[in-house]
Design an enzyme around this catalytic site. Structure first.
Site, PDB file in Angstrom:
ATOM      1  N   SER A 120      44.408 -51.679  -5.911  1.00 47.13           N
ATOM      2  CA  SER A 120      43.165 -51.818  -6.659  1.00 47.13           C
ATOM      3  C   SER A 120      42.815 -50.489  -7.334  1.00 47.13           C
ATOM      4  CB  SER A 120      42.049 -52.302  -5.732  1.00 47.13           C
ATOM      5  OG  SER A 120      40.920 -52.687  -6.470  1.00 47.13           O
ATOM      6  N   ASP A 138      44.398 -58.926  -7.409  1.00 46.80           N
ATOM      7  CA  ASP A 138      44.171 -57.657  -6.709  1.00 46.80           C
ATOM      8  C   ASP A 138      45.139 -57.406  -5.556  1.00 46.80           C
ATOM      9  OD1 ASP A 138      43.071 -55.419  -5.552  1.00 46.80           O
ATOM     10  OD2 ASP A 138      41.194 -56.364  -4.974  1.00 46.80           O
TER      11      ASP A 138
END
EC number: 3.1.1.-
Length: 387
Positions: free
Chosen positions: A77, A216
């Site tokens: 991320s 993600d």
């Protein structure tokens, strides 16, 4: 005569031990890992700036960069974005961003990344267009194989239902992983709820199209990529002749710096069973994400620290984490000027805090110790290469 002989033997033993220590240091595998956390990436952004500054002082080299010292740099991320910033080359084949550029990047672009709300109840909170735009501008057409050191950036493919780990060392067996860095960075940052998933294609060794449908990387690593980065480093040690003396899982020759984005798990937001019994699906979804990230961060740190301690190598692992966030600093997408300034304060204050309740050593002191090891190791390798 006997005394002289004893002294000579003692000196020989000291020299032999010192030589062995330096040899071990020279072959040590160094790893930097950064968690996910959206705008909270400002907190770990403070740490690389301090560390890189120490390395520049020690080596008297203003151009020293973290990619010169770490064998593996990983993240998920926002940590994946940080990884790309300090490992992607510019036109001079140096990192396009110094560590001191990380926090200003968030201040310049964070308000725009977390401002383009879709305004839809169903669908992601933000459209991701500005995020993709700035990634393309900064990273250009650079691909994984061009990274200046080994990287480990995670994502999750929602079509195959499998994690996808982008590393240089996997490219020989899986050339389809040689994706553009901006595609990888958007994918690892495409947090469910916040940004749309990302679709792109690459090609296999025989030229066939290979499709990715990614979200993600925190879905794959549950926010903390330290174990992933350590696994990549272990494989690197086994495959690279430069680390031939390192046995599998020999953490005595691993140096791991793991950077967290802060958690409120001790414990700003807590709930009772009576409160939770009244929650609907949406409220549970938000709470579970918070709980899972906090629990994962704790358990990953617990596992790694236990293993390093079992190998009498606890000084080779440093987890830098703020465990008492509160208010707006707990939010992943509050990119207001006021909140970003608070996050900077959190990072700067963290440097002065003790590493643990049992140790008076501060994070600042521990990072200086790590910088000395990194500097000495780099010099040893340079000397070895010159022979």
């Amino acid at each position: 005569m006997a005394t002289t002989k004893s002294v000579l033997v003692l000196i020989f033993m000291i020299l032999a031990t010192t030589s062995s220590t330096f040899a071990t240091l020279g072959e040590m595998v160094t790893v930097l890992s950064t968690d996910g956390g959206g705008i909270k990436g400002i907190i770990p952004g403070i740490i690389p700036e301090f560390l890189e500054g120490q390395l520049q002082k020690m080596d008297n080299n203003a151009d020293a960069r973290l990619a010169d010292y770490f064998d593996v740099i990983g993240g998920t991320s926002t940590g994946g974005l940080l990884t790309a910033m300090i490992t992607t080359p510019n036109e001079n084949n140096r990192p396009f961003a110094a560590a001191k550029d990380i926090v200003p990047f968030y201040f310049q672009h964070g308000p725009h990344i977390f401002n383009s709300s879709t305004g839809q109840f169903f669908g992601p909170k933000y459209d991701g267009k500005y995020l993709m735009q700035v990634l393309q501008e900064k990273l250009g057409e650079t691909r994984v194989h061009q990274a200046l050191t080994e990287v480990a950036i995670s994502s999750f493919d929602i079509k195959t239902n499998k994690p996808v780990i982008f590393t240089k060392s996997n490219l020989a067996k899986s050339p389809e992983l040689d994706a553009k860095m901006y595609d990888i960075c958007y994918s690892t940052a495409a947090a469910p709820i916040y940004f749309p998933p990302h679709h792109f294609v690459t090609h296999t060794s025989n030229g066939a199209t290979y499709e990715f449908n990614l979200v993600d990387g925190g879905v794959a690593t549950v926010g903390d990529p330290a174990l992933l980065s350590l696994s990549v480093a272990t494989r690197l040690a086994q495959e690279d002749p430069a680390f031939s003396s390192i046995k599998s899982l020999d953490y005595k020759q691993m140096l791991l710096l793991s950077l967290g984005t802060g958690t409120n798990s001790e414990f700003d937001k807590t709930y009772t069973a009576e409160e939770a019994a009244k929650w609907g699906p949406l409220r549970w979804m938000l709470a579970i994400q918070q709980m899972t990230n906090a629990a994962s961060s704790y358990m990953t740190d617990y596992y790694i620290s236990t293993v390093f301690q079992a190998r009498h190598s606890q000084n080779n692992y440093l987890r830098v984490q703020e465990n008492a966030l509160n208010g707006t600093t707990t939010e992943m997408d509050d990119a207001s000027e006021a909140n970003m300034e608070l996050l900077v304060q959190v990072g700067e204050t963290l440097l002065k805090k003790p590493v643990s309740k049992d140790s008076p050593e501060t994070y600042e002191e521990a990072l200086k110790r790590f910088a000395k090891l990194l500097s000495d190791r780099k010099k040893l390798r340079a000397n070895k290469a010159s022979y």
